[in-house]
Design a protein around this motif. Sequence first.
Motif, PDB file in Angstrom:
ATOM      1  N   LYS A 196      34.008  78.155  74.758  1.00 38.44           N
ATOM      2  CA  LYS A 196      34.338  77.402  73.371  1.00 38.44           C
ATOM      3  C   LYS A 196      35.522  78.408  72.341  1.00 38.44           C
ATOM      4  N   LEU A 197      36.329  77.517  71.960  1.00 30.45           N
ATOM      5  CA  LEU A 197      36.895  78.628  69.843  1.00 30.45           C
ATOM      6  C   LEU A 197      36.421  77.333  69.505  1.00 30.45           C
ATOM      7  N   LEU A 198      35.665  78.139  68.167  1.00 26.38           N
ATOM      8  CA  LEU A 198      35.758  76.723  67.371  1.00 26.38           C
ATOM      9  C   LEU A 198      35.741  77.424  66.012  1.00 26.38           C
ATOM     10  N   TYR A 199      36.107  76.051  65.802  1.00 31.50           N
ATOM     11  CA  TYR A 199      37.069  76.454  64.334  1.00 31.50           C
ATOM     12  C   TYR A 199      36.556  76.454  62.923  1.00 31.50           C
ATOM     13  N   SER A 200      36.277  76.800  61.934  1.00 35.68           N
ATOM     14  CA  SER A 200      35.206  76.208  61.220  1.00 35.68           C
ATOM     15  C   SER A 200      35.762  77.093  59.715  1.00 35.68           C
ATOM     16  N   ASP A 201      36.439  76.084  58.477  1.00 37.55           N
ATOM     17  CA  ASP A 201      36.661  76.987  57.298  1.00 37.55           C
ATOM     18  C   ASP A 201      37.154  78.585  57.485  1.00 37.55           C
ATOM     19  N   SER A 202      38.510  78.673  57.951  1.00 34.97           N
ATOM     20  CA  SER A 202      39.519  79.433  58.186  1.00 34.97           C
ATOM     21  C   SER A 202      38.872  80.768  59.465  1.00 34.97           C
ATOM     22  N   ASN A 203      37.762  80.421  60.278  1.00 33.88           N
ATOM     23  CA  ASN A 203      36.932  81.315  60.568  1.00 33.88           C
ATOM     24  C   ASN A 203      36.455  80.917  62.500  1.00 33.88           C
ATOM     25  N   LEU A 204      37.383  81.312  63.368  1.00 31.97           N
ATOM     26  CA  LEU A 204      36.904  81.869  64.652  1.00 31.97           C
ATOM     27  C   LEU A 204      35.455  82.194  64.957  1.00 31.97           C
ATOM     28  N   TRP A 205      34.867  81.304  65.723  1.00 30.24           N
ATOM     29  CA  TRP A 205      34.155  81.761  66.684  1.00 30.24           C
ATOM     30  C   TRP A 205      33.626  81.754  68.147  1.00 30.24           C
ATOM     31  N   VAL A 206      33.363  82.375  68.862  1.00 30.93           N
ATOM     32  CA  VAL A 206      33.742  82.122  70.396  1.00 30.93           C
ATOM     33  C   VAL A 206      31.926  81.757  70.970  1.00 30.93           C
ATOM     34  N   LYS A 207      32.046  80.239  71.731  1.00 31.62           N
ATOM     35  CA  LYS A 207      30.792  80.283  72.551  1.00 31.62           C
ATOM     36  C   LYS A 207      31.187  80.433  74.299  1.00 31.62           C
ATOM     37  N   ARG A 208      30.360  81.616  74.876  1.00 34.24           N
ATOM     38  CA  ARG A 208      30.586  81.236  75.396  1.00 34.24           C
ATOM     39  C   ARG A 208      29.111  81.658  76.711  1.00 34.24           C
ATOM     40  N   ASN A 209      28.791  80.798  77.951  1.00 32.74           N
ATOM     41  CA  ASN A 209      28.172  80.860  78.824  1.00 32.74           C
ATOM     42  C   ASN A 209      28.328  82.209  79.850  1.00 32.74           C
ATOM     43  N   ASP A 210      29.447  83.079  80.076  1.00 29.99           N
ATOM     44  CA  ASP A 210      29.646  83.784  81.798  1.00 29.99           C
ATOM     45  C   ASP A 210      29.307  85.108  81.046  1.00 29.99           C
ATOM     46  N   VAL A 211      28.855  85.299  80.019  1.00 31.03           N
ATOM     47  CA  VAL A 211      28.223  87.481  79.510  1.00 31.03           C
ATOM     48  C   VAL A 211      26.964  86.808  79.533  1.00 31.03           C
ATOM     49  N   GLY A 212      25.715  88.076  79.368  1.00 29.96           N
ATOM     50  CA  GLY A 212      24.416  87.919  79.425  1.00 29.96           C
ATOM     51  C   GLY A 212      24.755  86.763  79.512  1.00 29.96           C
ATOM     52  N   GLU A 213      22.710  86.779  79.192  1.00 25.18           N
ATOM     53  CA  GLU A 213      22.104  85.240  79.968  1.00 25.18           C
ATOM     54  C   GLU A 213      22.259  84.428  78.867  1.00 25.18           C
ATOM     55  N   GLY A 214      22.418  83.354  79.681  1.00 25.34           N
ATOM     56  CA  GLY A 214      22.464  81.909  78.669  1.00 25.34           C
ATOM     57  C   GLY A 214      23.306  82.038  77.342  1.00 25.34           C
TER      58      GLY A 214
END
Length: 133
Positions: free
Chosen positions: A96-114
Amino acid sequence: MKKYLFVFIILVLIMFGLFVGKQQQEQSAFMDDLLLHQPIDIEAVEGMYINQKEIDINHNIIKAFNEYPATQIAEKNIDKTKGELMMVFQGNIVIKLLYSDSNLWVKRNDVGEGEIVYQLKETVEPVEALFLE
């Protein structure tokens, strides 16, 4: 005289050890960033959704995401978002690419644990343009 030389050599060795330790710590942080921000295989994308509505798979967004430098991320969490672009892959993988207040976050479950979340420090033009439409 030999005593001072011995102390000097010990101090140089300690300083060298501290320098090498700092370099290894920075290298480890760099490798962690590389492990978090993995590129997306365009052929593996099964669906793309923005704010829960299905859209056509956008190659420009995936290309911009893949070209984003892994060194320009910061681990962070996000509570509220104004927009969400979700990419679904085989094997229950979701990015997921999340957008808020001109900032982008990445939320993913394919790297690391969880599930992991990290912020992109710089803008990704095609993604931001999609959210501003």
